[in-house]
Design an enzyme around this catalytic site. Structure first.
Site, PDB file in Angstrom:
ATOM      1  N   LYS A 100       0.877  -1.169   0.000  1.00 32.96           N
ATOM      2  CA  LYS A 100       0.000   0.000   0.000  1.00 32.96           C
ATOM      3  C   LYS A 100       0.913   1.217   0.000  1.00 32.96           C
ATOM      4  O   LYS A 100       1.534   1.539   1.008  1.00 32.96           O
ATOM      5  CB  LYS A 100      -0.906  -0.005   1.224  1.00 32.96           C
ATOM      6  CG  LYS A 100      -1.903   1.133   1.213  1.00 32.96           C
ATOM      7  CD  LYS A 100      -2.843   1.071   2.387  1.00 32.96           C
ATOM      8  CE  LYS A 100      -3.953   2.102   2.235  1.00 32.96           C
ATOM      9  NZ  LYS A 100      -3.433   3.482   2.117  1.00 32.96           N
TER      10      LYS A 100
ATOM     11  N   ASP B 203       2.413   4.913   0.046  1.00 28.95           N
ATOM     12  CA  ASP B 203       2.080   6.094   0.841  1.00 28.95           C
ATOM     13  C   ASP B 203       2.316   7.344  -0.008  1.00 28.95           C
ATOM     14  O   ASP B 203       3.338   8.001   0.099  1.00 28.95           O
ATOM     15  CB  ASP B 203       2.947   6.125   2.100  1.00 28.95           C
ATOM     16  CG  ASP B 203       2.474   7.180   3.076  1.00 28.95           C
ATOM     17  OD1 ASP B 203       1.387   7.743   2.865  1.00 28.95           O
ATOM     18  OD2 ASP B 203       3.203   7.446   4.041  1.00 28.95           O
TER      19      ASP B 203
ATOM     20  N   GLU C 206       2.585   1.224   5.245  1.00 28.57           N
ATOM     21  CA  GLU C 206       1.225   1.523   5.681  1.00 28.57           C
ATOM     22  C   GLU C 206       0.376   0.259   5.743  1.00 28.57           C
ATOM     23  O   GLU C 206      -0.497   0.117   6.588  1.00 28.57           O
ATOM     24  CB  GLU C 206       0.595   2.480   4.675  1.00 28.57           C
ATOM     25  CG  GLU C 206       0.222   3.812   5.247  1.00 28.57           C
ATOM     26  CD  GLU C 206      -0.576   4.607   4.242  1.00 28.57           C
ATOM     27  OE1 GLU C 206      -0.062   4.848   3.138  1.00 28.57           O
ATOM     28  OE2 GLU C 206      -1.708   4.966   4.566  1.00 28.57           O
TER      29      GLU C 206
END
Length: 340
Positions: free
Chosen positions: A32, A34, A188
Site C-alpha cells: 500500500k 504512501d 502503511e
DNA sequence: TCCACCCACAGACGGCGAAG
DNA sequence: CTTCGCCGTCTGTGGGTGGA
C-alpha cells in the site's frame, strides 16, 4: 473553454477495508503505497495526471509527465493506474508528507523527486482493458513497461535518464514475505487483489481489500474542543502521554465515537475542567477546554508524524484499568522510510 | 487563515428482498 | 401493499501536513 475531464470508466477503483488479509491462490498482494493516487492518461504529446477528485496535476509533477510521454512516444497511448510517491536521491520511497510540498506548487521544486508507481493498466492504444481480469491487465502492464523500470533498486538505477519517473509496482502471489517486509520496514499496509476481477472504475470493490498495519495505544485526555455543526457535546479529545515529568501533546482525536459515547465522555470530563493547559508546551489549539489529566483512552492510529502528532487517530474506548500517570509512549515512532 | 491533499467513522438515505 | 432489515453509498463530522 471546454474543460477536459477523466472518463468515468477510468476513475480509480477503490478498496474495501479488511481486518483480515484474504488468503488463497485467487489473490495477489501489493504494497500500500504512501503517496497520491493517480490515473495517468498518456499519449505521445502529453500526459495528464488525475487525482481522485478529478484534478489534473501534471504541471506540478513535470518529470513524471515527461517520463510518461517519452514512453508513450515509443509504445503508444496508454491509461495507467498507480501511486505518485516521493523518493530520496537513492530512489527509496519517502512518506506522504514529502510529497505534499509539491501538490500546490505550479513548478517542480528541486528538493524531492517524484516517481509514478504503475500497478494497473486500463487501456493500451485504443483497446480498453477495464473489463479484463486483473491477470490480463497485469500482463499488459508488464508488457507495456517491459525493460523500463522494476521495483528493485537495481532496476531503478539502471533506469536513470531513460524513464526514471516511472516504475512498475511489484506484486506477489503470496502474502507471507511481503507482510514480513511490510512490518519490518513500516509500510502503511498491503492491498490484496482478486486476480480474476475486472476494473470497477469509480467504485469501492470487494475485489480489492486494504489491509492496514495499524498501531494502537493508550493516551491521557488533557482537554477537548467544542463541537460544530450537528455534532454534540465535544468535537475532539486532546490527548497526550507522560515523558519525563511533563505531559506531551500527541494530537486531537475526533472520530470513532457515537452519540452515546460523546455524551458519556462529556459527563466524565465536566468535573475535571480547569483553566490552564496540562500539556507542556501548551499546544496551539483554538477554543480548547482544558481538563485535569486523569481519563485514559485507547486510540488506534496510522502513524506518528515527524512533529510527534498522531496521524488519522480513531477513538477505540475508555481504559478504566489504566492510571493516567502510567501512560507513556510505548513504541518509539521508528517508522521512517521504506526502501523501494 | 484558508485550501488541497491524504484519510476514518457515524448516521442518513435508498434499493432490494423477505416477512407480515 | 407496507414494513423491516441488510447493504452500499453519500454527506458531514473529525484528524494531519504544508503552501499560498
Amino acid at each position: 473553454m471546454a474543460r477536459v475531464t477523466l472518463p468515468s470508466a477510468f476513475r480509480p477503483m477503490l478498496a474495501t477495508a479488511g481486518t483480515e488479509l484474504p488468503r488463497g491462490t485467487g489473490w495477489t498482494y501489493e504494497p500500500k503505497w504512501d503517496g497520491m493516487r493517480i490515473i495517468a492518461t498518456v499519449d505521445k504529446r502529453r500526459a495528464r495526471l488525475w487525482t481522485r477528485n478529478g484534478n489534473e496535476k501534471s504541471a506540478q509533477f513535470p518529470e513524471v509527465a515527461d517520463a510518461l510521454v517519452t514512453i508513450a512516444a515509443e509504445r503508444g497511448p496508454v491509461v495507467l493506474d498507480g501511486e505518485l510517491i516521493a523518493v530520496d536521491s537513492g530512489g527509496a520511497a519517502l512518506r506522504f508528507g514529502a510529497l505534499q510540498g509539491r501538490i500546490h506548487a505550479t513548478r517542480g521544486v528541486p528538493e524531492g523527486r517524484a516517481v509514478f508507481v504503475a500497478f494497473d493498466c486500463l487501456a493500451v492504444g485504443d483497446e480498453t482493458l477495464v473489463r479484463e481480469p486483473w491477470m490480463e491487465r497485469r500482463a499488459a502492464l508488464e508488457e507495456y513497461l517491459d525493460g523500463l523500470a522494476g521495483g528493485s533498486a537495481a532496476a531503478a538505477r539502471g533506469n536513470k535518464g531513460r524513464a526514471a519517473g516511472v516504475r512498475l509496482g511489484e506484486t506477489s502471489r503470496t502474502a507471507g514475505r511481503l507482510l514480513q517486509r511490510a512490518r519490518a520496514q513500516g509500510w502503511e499496509g498491503l492491498i490484496a487483489k482478486d486476480i480474476d476481477a475486472p476494473y470497477h472504475g469509480g467504485a469501492r470493490s470487494n475485489a480489492w481489500v486494504k489491509h492496514k498495519l495499524e498501531a494502537r495505544q493508550e493516551f491521557v485526555v488533557g482537554g477537548f474542543t467544542a463541537p460544530e455543526g450537528g455534532r454534540t457535546h465535544l468535537g475532539a479529545l486532546l490527548v497526550g502521554y507522560h515523558d519525563g515529568g511533563a505531559l506531551r501533546f500527541a494530537g486531537a482525536v475526533g472520530t470513532g465515537f457515537d452519540r452515546a459515547t460523546l455524551a458519556d465522555l462529556a459527563r466524565r470530563l465536566a468535573p475535571l475542567n480547569r483553566r490552564t493547559s496540562p500539556f507542556e508546551p501548551k499546544p496551539a489549539v483554538r477554543g480548547a477546554t482544558w481538563v485535569t489529566p486523569s481519563l485514559v483512552v485507547e486510540v488506534r492510529y496510522n502513524e506518528m508524524t515527524d512533529a510527534g502528532k498522531l496521524r488519522q487517530p480513531v477513538f477505540i474506548g475508555l481504559r478504566d484499568d489504566k492510571r493516567a500517570a502510567e501512560v507513556t509512549l510505548e513504541t518509539q515512532p521508528a517508522r521512517r522510510r521504506r526502501s523501494a
